[in-house]
Design an enzyme around this catalytic site. Structure first.
Site, PDB file in Angstrom:
ATOM      1  N   GLU A 146       0.786  -1.171  -0.118  1.00 35.33           N
ATOM      2  CA  GLU A 146       0.014  -0.005  -0.118  1.00 35.33           C
ATOM      3  C   GLU A 146       0.924   1.158  -0.013  1.00 35.33           C
ATOM      4  O   GLU A 146       1.881   1.498   0.845  1.00 35.33           O
ATOM      5  CB  GLU A 146      -0.833   0.076   1.115  1.00 35.33           C
ATOM      6  CG  GLU A 146      -1.921   1.292   1.078  1.00 35.33           C
ATOM      7  CD  GLU A 146      -2.847   1.037   2.568  1.00 35.33           C
ATOM      8  OE1 GLU A 146      -2.124   0.573   3.525  1.00 35.33           O
ATOM      9  OE2 GLU A 146      -3.698   1.831   2.587  1.00 35.33           O
ATOM     10  N   LYS A 221      -9.730   2.336  -2.427  1.00 35.12           N
ATOM     11  CA  LYS A 221      -9.881   1.575  -1.120  1.00 35.12           C
ATOM     12  C   LYS A 221     -11.185   1.826  -0.460  1.00 35.12           C
ATOM     13  O   LYS A 221     -11.580   3.035  -0.626  1.00 35.12           O
ATOM     14  CB  LYS A 221      -8.722   2.294  -0.226  1.00 35.12           C
ATOM     15  CG  LYS A 221      -8.704   1.647   1.470  1.00 35.12           C
ATOM     16  CD  LYS A 221      -7.551   2.230   2.053  1.00 35.12           C
ATOM     17  CE  LYS A 221      -7.455   1.955   3.552  1.00 35.12           C
ATOM     18  NZ  LYS A 221      -6.017   2.493   4.058  1.00 35.12           N
ATOM     19  N   CYS A 258      -5.603  -2.680   2.474  1.00 35.56           N
ATOM     20  CA  CYS A 258      -5.360  -2.598   3.887  1.00 35.56           C
ATOM     21  C   CYS A 258      -6.426  -2.673   4.809  1.00 35.56           C
ATOM     22  O   CYS A 258      -6.839  -4.005   5.090  1.00 35.56           O
ATOM     23  CB  CYS A 258      -4.663  -1.116   4.094  1.00 35.56           C
ATOM     24  SG  CYS A 258      -4.074  -0.703   5.668  1.00 35.56           S
TER      25      CYS A 258
END
Lengths: 416, 416
Positions: A146, A221, A258
């Protein structure tokens, strides 16, 4: 054995130092697998591995032998290099669909106080060597960590880190496109994205680059943390790209960035859209999440019948201006230790050992994508999932007047 | 150390024998925790525990000291007895809400060829001793294993096992009601249910009995396996009771029966309805699921911010008529080894060690239910979950014309 550690000198300057690990230093153990392998008798280690790594029937996960040039790069530039092979049953009506997949974890290359362009270019330089090793190993699909082009400066709440944000077709993408073309490799490149066409909006985005160097698409995300020093909602908002699965030359992949790994529905959605490999490029620190790290990815692989590649950055990043963490403790200059430990999980509940908790690394695994459907057929989870029941529940839950299904013991509030 | 094992004598008779485990016999290790604790240096064990059991900050989970009578029962009747304490932060506006929760795992008591009533009564007798130990320990909420009154005969596909099915207010419930009243204890009793009012329908059901011996309600297993020897769909269908949470004198509980643990949406639904403790009474065997066992329950606890109590029966059950398993292997007489390993998982990612893989056992833990909301506030998973997005997705998924969100590399099918 050495580990890199960012330290703050007395004059206030921040730099990365190499530190030797003392033999037997537990707090510096390189990976759980190494620790157990070195500490246990072989027969005990085999049984522990059976349970912990899901290696049933006493078989060990086969280790792959990689070409000399890849091994030489890892020795010369001191990054961890591990390679394994997940197996699947031979089928009668389909050929095996074996792909070689890689994960890269890395620390930053320069102190966070260095000029931004120097920091970025220095990371490019070190990551290129690891991508070269992946290329030399014949990796088909590769995923980086990330926001790999920058330090994870969100703990500071300083907005200057937004300068690292780039358009989808910016410098880092161009850098990766060249390597994708050179090595005929699909590369997932998670960056901080600047969406110029929508008012300079900043996103946390994975760019998916095809094996001919073309940009296949992007995924933003979906779930943004507000936890501890992860002040990420200060920088970017929840993604608006849904749950795309990218059909590449080597398989159908998706990216759960994440914090999305704490959300089973996010994992599920990529599965419903047909993903065979889901990458989880992450940045997370030991005290917050290390015990969860081996749990969530493996659970996702088991329940969704796909492979998961988990990636976490490594090292301790120190920042120029000390900051507090909303926990009443004194101000400090670091985010905690990013513990690496990148690994693969398979749909049959097996997993690889993890990369180092301290060193840069490249994890490679061969996987026969036919295993996904084989596990679907064996466990029948999709067919027994009763999605209609949950579509109805979630439809009601999101309404203001939702009433939970609670059955109260009638004797609770009566005199007895 | 002994373990019980059902064996088939040469004359065809089936009986349960006690077998001594040789010291160092790995295939007979009692629990992963014991194996690691005995094999590793204390400092290494501490670090391994930190990662594996989620015991951060180097602290060990506090072991509870139980009253003498409970310990005496466990010694005299040779069942494993372990007790721990999960802690939570002290709050300013709420008192702690500490409850003592117990899980019971047990093997069958007589050979599966014995008269059914004898088998059932013999199980009652051995389970009563363990419930007595729970009562002597002041347990507030207790859960038994799936279909605890009977052998898990579903591998045979023989319908005679349906004879063990009882109405909600049948013999086993009356037996448990007396003990619930005696010990002021909420008891969850998972049985094979016979629904006489609906045409003798058979269900896999948990009966929830209040601390005054009253029946609070029931929950029927939502997801039914068709895996290996788990021919359960031959015996009963998917439950029709939704995802009820039972508000008892000691907390809000729910029951996710066995195979439902592979379904994240099932876990989620109990969470959305407000459960603070979810029990997972199960029956599962080593070769099929042991590596998944520590993963799924802990993931559910982490992502749903509640406690999970996982229970699996113990021992190897041998049946009179050999059967095949749909795997091309020769017929055989047993279901495989039910590996026990009952344990608790907490919302902060910590967990207890597991009970024995071979012996009956009682696992007890104190838990401050305030921890559930504390973890909710810390991680914000409910608030960042974007349920509206998933309500929409599932609503579309269940329709015939669902189209997955797939982005195809445009260069895939072009000549290059």
């Amino acid at each position: 054995m050495e580990r890199e550690e960012a330290v703050r000198a007395e004059n206030g300057e921040v730099k990365v130092e190499k530190k030797s690990l003392k033999d037997g230093s537990i707090c510096g153990f390189d990976s759980l697998h190494c620790l157990l392998s070195a500490s246990l008798q072989p027969s005990v280690f085999q049984e522990v591995s059976r349970v912990l790594l899901g290696l049933n029937c006493g078989r060990a996960l086969e280790a792959l032998t990689l070409p000399g040039p890849a091994v030489a790069l890892s020795s010369e530039h001191d990054f961890d290099l591990q390679a394994f092979c997940f197996s699947a049953a031979k089928e009668s009506l389909r050929e095996p669909r074996i792909v070689r997949v890689g994960l890269i974890q890395n620390s930053i290359a320069l102190p966070t106080s260095a000029p931004f362009l120097d920091q970025k270019r220095a990371i490019f330089q070190k990551v290129k060597l690891i991508i070269d090793a992946a290329g030399a190993s014949g990796v088909n699909i590769l995923c980086l960590q990330e926001a790999w082009t920058m330090p994870f400066g969100f703990c500071t709440r300083e907005k200057s880190w937004c300068e690292f944000a780039e358009p989808i077709d910016g410098e880092s993408t161009q850098f990766i496109q060249d390597l994708a073309r050179k090595y005929n490799m699909v590369i997932v490149s998670p960056i901080l994205e600047r969406d110029v066409k929508h008012g300079e909006t900043v996103w946390n985005t994975a760019v998916i680059i095809g094996n001919h160097g073309n940009i296949i698409g992007k995924h933003r995300k979906n779930h943004i943390p507000r936890v501890g020093d992860f002040n990420e909602s200060t920088y970017y908002m929840e993604g608006n790209t849904g749950h795309p699965v990218f059909e590449t030359a080597f398989g159908k992949i998706a990216i759960n960035i994440c914090y999305g790994r704490h959300h089973p529905l996010n994992w599920l959605a990529f599965g419903l859209n047909g993903a065979e490999i889901v990458f989880n490029p992450s940045a997370t620190v030991g005290e917050l999440s290390e015990p969860m790290w081996p749990i969530e990815a493996r659970n996702a692989a088991i329940t969704n019948n796909y492979f998961v590649g988990s990636i976490n950055r490594v090292g301790t990043e120190i920042f120029a201006n000390p900051f507090t963490s909303g926990d009443g403790k004194p101000q400090h200059s670091d985010f905690g230790h990013f513990y690496g430990s990148s690994h693969f999980s398979a749909p049959d509940a097996s997993c690889t050992p993890s990369l180092s908790r301290y060193r840069d690394g490249l994890m490679i695994s061969d996987m026969d994508l036919n295993l996904c459907r084989q596990v679907k057929d064996k466990w029948g989870l999709r067919m027994t999932a009763r999605y209609d029941m949950y579509a109805d529940l979630l439809g009601r839950y999101v309404k203001h007047d939702f009433e939970p299904q609670v059955i109260v013991d009638p004797l609770l509030r009566k005199p007895l």
